[in-house]
Structures are given as C-alpha cells and as structure tokens.
Design an enzyme around this catalytic site. Sequence first.
Site, PDB file in Angstrom:
ATOM      1  CB  THR A 187      -0.894   0.052   1.256  1.00 32.16           C
ATOM      2  OG1 THR A 187      -0.038   0.138   2.396  1.00 32.16           O
ATOM      3  CG2 THR A 187      -1.764  -1.173   1.377  1.00 32.16           C
ATOM      4  CD  GLU A 332      -4.866  -2.544   2.469  1.00 35.99           C
ATOM      5  OE1 GLU A 332      -5.288  -1.983   1.423  1.00 35.99           O
ATOM      6  OE2 GLU A 332      -4.239  -1.935   3.348  1.00 35.99           O
ATOM      7  CE  LYS A 439     -13.043  12.233  14.502  1.00 34.49           C
ATOM      8  NZ  LYS A 439     -11.813  11.508  14.317  1.00 34.49           N
ATOM      9  CD1 TRP A 444     -17.139  13.602  13.864  1.00 39.05           C
ATOM     10  CD2 TRP A 444     -17.082  11.745  12.616  1.00 39.05           C
ATOM     11  NE1 TRP A 444     -16.563  12.613  14.613  1.00 39.05           N
ATOM     12  CE2 TRP A 444     -16.517  11.450  13.873  1.00 39.05           C
ATOM     13  CE3 TRP A 444     -17.154  10.736  11.662  1.00 39.05           C
ATOM     14  CZ2 TRP A 444     -16.028  10.198  14.201  1.00 39.05           C
ATOM     15  CZ3 TRP A 444     -16.671   9.475  11.994  1.00 39.05           C
ATOM     16  CH2 TRP A 444     -16.111   9.216  13.251  1.00 39.05           C
TER      17      TRP A 444
HETATM   18  P1  ADP Z   1      -3.341   4.173  -1.163  1.00 35.51           P
HETATM   19  O1  ADP Z   1      -4.380   5.212  -0.939  1.00 35.51           O
HETATM   20  O2  ADP Z   1      -2.445   4.006   0.035  1.00 35.51           O
HETATM   21  O3  ADP Z   1      -2.690   4.297  -2.476  1.00 35.51           O
HETATM   22  P2  ADP Z   1      -5.243   2.218  -2.055  1.00 35.51           P
HETATM   23  O4  ADP Z   1      -5.094   2.543  -3.479  1.00 35.51           O
HETATM   24  O5  ADP Z   1      -5.375   0.820  -1.676  1.00 35.51           O
HETATM   25  O6  ADP Z   1      -4.030   2.748  -1.221  1.00 35.51           O
HETATM   26  O7  ADP Z   1      -6.399   3.090  -1.484  1.00 35.51           O
HETATM   27  C1  ADP Z   1      -7.586   2.567  -0.976  1.00 35.51           C
HETATM   28  C2  ADP Z   1      -8.432   3.703  -0.476  1.00 35.51           C
HETATM   29  O8  ADP Z   1      -8.670   4.640  -1.514  1.00 35.51           O
HETATM   30  C3  ADP Z   1      -9.787   3.305   0.007  1.00 35.51           C
HETATM   31  O9  ADP Z   1      -9.740   2.819   1.322  1.00 35.51           O
HETATM   32  C4  ADP Z   1     -10.533   4.625  -0.089  1.00 35.51           C
HETATM   33  O10 ADP Z   1     -10.274   5.470   0.996  1.00 35.51           O
HETATM   34  C5  ADP Z   1      -9.934   5.243  -1.321  1.00 35.51           C
HETATM   35  N1  ADP Z   1     -10.788   5.002  -2.480  1.00 35.51           N
HETATM   36  C6  ADP Z   1     -10.656   4.060  -3.420  1.00 35.51           C
HETATM   37  N2  ADP Z   1     -11.632   4.166  -4.342  1.00 35.51           N
HETATM   38  C7  ADP Z   1     -12.412   5.192  -3.960  1.00 35.51           C
HETATM   39  C8  ADP Z   1     -13.612   5.799  -4.485  1.00 35.51           C
HETATM   40  N3  ADP Z   1     -14.188   5.380  -5.599  1.00 35.51           N
HETATM   41  N4  ADP Z   1     -14.121   6.829  -3.792  1.00 35.51           N
HETATM   42  C9  ADP Z   1     -13.555   7.279  -2.656  1.00 35.51           C
HETATM   43  N5  ADP Z   1     -12.456   6.759  -2.129  1.00 35.51           N
HETATM   44  C10 ADP Z   1     -11.877   5.729  -2.763  1.00 35.51           C
END
Ligand code: ADP
Length: 540
Positions: A187, A332, A439, A444
Amino acid sequence: MYGLMQREPINLVSILGHAARWHPHQEVVTNTVEGGIHRQSYSDTYVRATRLANRLQRYGIEKGDRVGTLGWNTYRHLESWYAIAGIGAVCHTVNPRLFPEQIKLIVNHAQDRLLVVDLTFADLIREALPDLPSVEAVIFMCRGDDMPDVGGWARPVYCYERWVGEGEDRIEWPALAHDAASSLCYTSGTTGDPKGVLYSHRGNLLHAYALSMPDVLGIAANETLLMVVPMFHANSWGLAYAGPMAGAKLVLPGPHMDGKSIAELINGENVTKAAAVPTVWTMLLGHLRTGETGLDSLKEVGIGGSAVPRAMIEEFRNDYGVNVVHIWGMTEMTPLGTVSRPKPSMAGLGDEQLLLAKCKQGRVPFGVDMKIVDDAGRALPHDGRTFGRLLVKGPWTIERYYRSDESALTDGWFDTGDIATIDEHGFMQVTDRSKDVIKSGGEWISSVAIENAVMGLEGVEIAACIGAKHPKWDERPIVLVKRGADSQISKNEIIGELSAHLAKWQLPDAIVFVDAIPLTATGKIDKKPLRAAYGNCLLQ
Ligand code: ADP
C-alpha cells in the site's frame, strides 16, 4: 465426501494460456517506453512469457522467491507478471513513483532477488542498488541496443530481450497449491510505512471472474480495453488478468498518461472501455476541451481510487456519450470492493437521483461482503444517512500483511479505514477516510463532500480540503484550490457557490489559492504535506 470433478491446480498463467489458444490473434498494443506503438498477439505474448519463465528458472528462481518489477504498463511487464507467477515465484510490483527511501524499504522488506525494470528508472535503480542487499541482478525491459551504460553498477545487469531469446519456448508449469502466493503489492503508505499485500492465485482468479461480470466491468471478447491503471497500483485492478481471460484486445499506455497521448490511443485503437484514477481523466477531459478530438469509440470508463466528482460523470456523459462506472476498492482487496451500477429497485428514480447514485461508490458483487459499524462494533442501519466504519470480507480480501504475525481482521472482518453510509439499495458511499474526517466541535464534516463540491465549479482545476486547527472548534475545514488556466474565480464566489450545497457550519473557513496540489504515488491528493503547511493557518 468430495465432488468428483477434475482437480486441476490453479495457476494464473493458464489465463494467458487460454488467451493464446482461443484468441491467438487478439492484440496486445503498447505505447512503448522507447517511443512508438508496438503490437503483438496473445499467442506471441504467451510464448515470450514462457521463454522468460524458463530463463528465470534456469537462473535459479524458485517457488516463493520474490522478483520485483518497476515498470509501466507494457507488453514486457505483462509477460513478466505471468512468467514470474507462473513458475510459482512472487511478482512484486514496486511503485516507481515512491520516494527512493520508500522503494528501498519495500524491496528490502520483500527481499526481492531480481529487479525487472524499465529504462525510465535506470538512475533510480543505480543509486538504490548498493542499499538493496537481497537484489542479485537487474534486468532491463529493453532490447540490447537500448541498454543503458551500466559500467560500475553494484550488481550484474541483464537485457530482457536477450533473456527472452535464451529461454526455451516450452515449459512444464509447476502445480501450485491453489492459495499459493502470486504477487505482492505494498500500500502506498498514505498512513505510515508501506505494508505488503500478498495476493494468491485463487484470490486473483476469483477476482478476475468477478471483474468480468456485466454488473462489474463487463469485460468481453469484443471489447478493446485500455488499462491505464498502472500494474504497480493495486494489481492493475485485476485487469491484466480479466482482459486476457475474456480475450479482449488489451491496450497499454506505457509511460504516456497525459491527456493528449491517452486521447490518441483511445481513438487510434478504437478503445471501448478504459479504467484509471480520476486524475488521469481530469487530464484527458482538459485536453479534449481544446476541441481537437472527441472520443468516438469509447463507451465506458471505470473510475476509482478516489471519489469521482459529479462534474466528471456529467462531462463524460453529456459531451462524449461515455458512461462512467464508479468503482471503490483498495490494495488489500485485490482491489475490487464495490461498483456503482443501478438495480431494478431503482427503476423509478429520476435523472438527478440516478446521478447521485452514480456518485456513490456502489454495491458489492458476490465475493465481497461489507457492513458499517459504530465504535463499539455494532452494525449500523442501511438508511443512507448513518455513517460508520466500513468493514469487509471475502476470498480476495486480505487476512494479514506480508511477514506479519498478526491477523489484520477483527472477528473475521477487515477494517477499511473508510467511513461510509449504505443506503436501502445497498449502495455504499464513502464519506471520508477515517483520518481525513474533520472534527468540528463534536460534529463530523466530510472533507470529500467539500472537495467534490469545489471541484465541480467552473474555473477550479483541483481542490483539496483539510482540517485546520481551530482555537474554538478543534478543527475547521479549509480548502486549497488550484485554479484552471485563465480562471479568475474568487474566494467569495467559491463560498457563494458552496452555500447552495452545504450547511452553513460545513462551509470552509478559508480558501487558499495554490499553484499545485501534491499527489501521492498513486495519483491521489496527498494531504500530509498540506496539513504540515496549512494545518495551523487558522491559529495565526
Ligand atoms: P493508497 O491510498 O495508500 O494508495 P489504495 O489505493 O489501496 O491505497 O487506497 C484505498 C483507499 O482509496 C480506500 O480505502 C478509499 O479510501 C480510497 N478510495 C478508493 N476508491 C475510492 C472511491 N471510488 N471513492 C472514494 N475513495 C476511494
């Protein structure tokens, strides 16, 4: 009692084998690193992957060994994926956009034995090599004529095309345990140090089937699929498996992801479906506004990784007749989680409501289960208003991080770190990442809702909302805005427009114009440096 069906072991390379046998002439098209379009068939791709796999085995790569890649989406990277996993080794896709220190950290954590890299990253690798003790050699994905000068490098360096030439075109693919590891992706560490997600052959195979379903991305043999989402970003969303599985024509942009290059590739190759993060589409739409070209062949784009702004959905639909499919997922989860496609129960909804549903992250396919819970872990109602921590489970969701002794689950569920609502149709909406929620005096405020509203305004190129420390309310929202070229939009105009969408207490306390918004290695807004720079601006 066991069923009496054949027990063929699962090996992901059989997907490419299927494409080669049943769609042998279908093309894999690459806008190459060296420049120019390269074409080869699935049949060629399989033979070349076989040769590479054979050469890797002869080198001494064994089951379970990690082989790292630093590469753009190209035919060579695709071959490497299948070859490495096919011999039971683990293909570790390293994100080359990470800082060198992070790259060292993850290569050392993964203990990669070889690195297969694109020419673009020659300097990066040369400098990092002395600090990468596990790496025995580097292989450049190029021809002999294009090899960089590697005199004085800390390890042996090989030429990819020479390796492919030296390998036999026959191989006995090993039988693998069906949950054997196939690949590894860290990640990007927007929250602390990168963590390794170790994918399996079984998880990836089920995920590829799910991705192909009509209610997900609907990948079929008659599609031409443009895979912009990088192979180093969350497993290329599984498209590198789903495309060949269907026998779809696969189009790979190499390093050329600017709006003009993407438009040329779409039009030149008659692309029908494409997938990428919103930033890529912002660049494409920006280019299209010059009026040079349209998007005649394109029917649908899958967008995920961060929330899709409403304005983007509308612009694609109204100006180009392209359907936007909003996707949510995470590294993940291999990474597919939800997809926003309407259900029969929504047939009565009007245009506006359907558009709002598209702005949500959507519903789960079979293979993912989800729920929202409060801080005590109690399940919350699906009313579209109550928000809570989003938990997920399923056969392609992580159980634990690579080399961790602890499960990443609580009572069998994985906490996504997202805060979300689920409505009566089962549509999930991310209201924020738990660490980004603002917050304000016990209430929120969703930073995402504010960002989306600002990004929908004409004259705004990109905007980021963060919580700034506040003497009375703890935190208040502020918005950093990069205006489009020639835009004169003022702070008052932005606040005025926002008042139509947001309650008064949700309106940002400050609008700050900036020249650039920092992005993470996966193209998302990077709030860490913004918090450091602007987090105290309301205290002064
Ligand atoms: P990183 O952000 O560390 O690159 P990831 O690509 O695995 O890792 O990111 C996953 C996260 O990205 C999700 O938990 C969510 O917060 C965000 N995310 C992914 N797709 C969307 C979406 N369509 N809308 C909003 N948030 C998203």
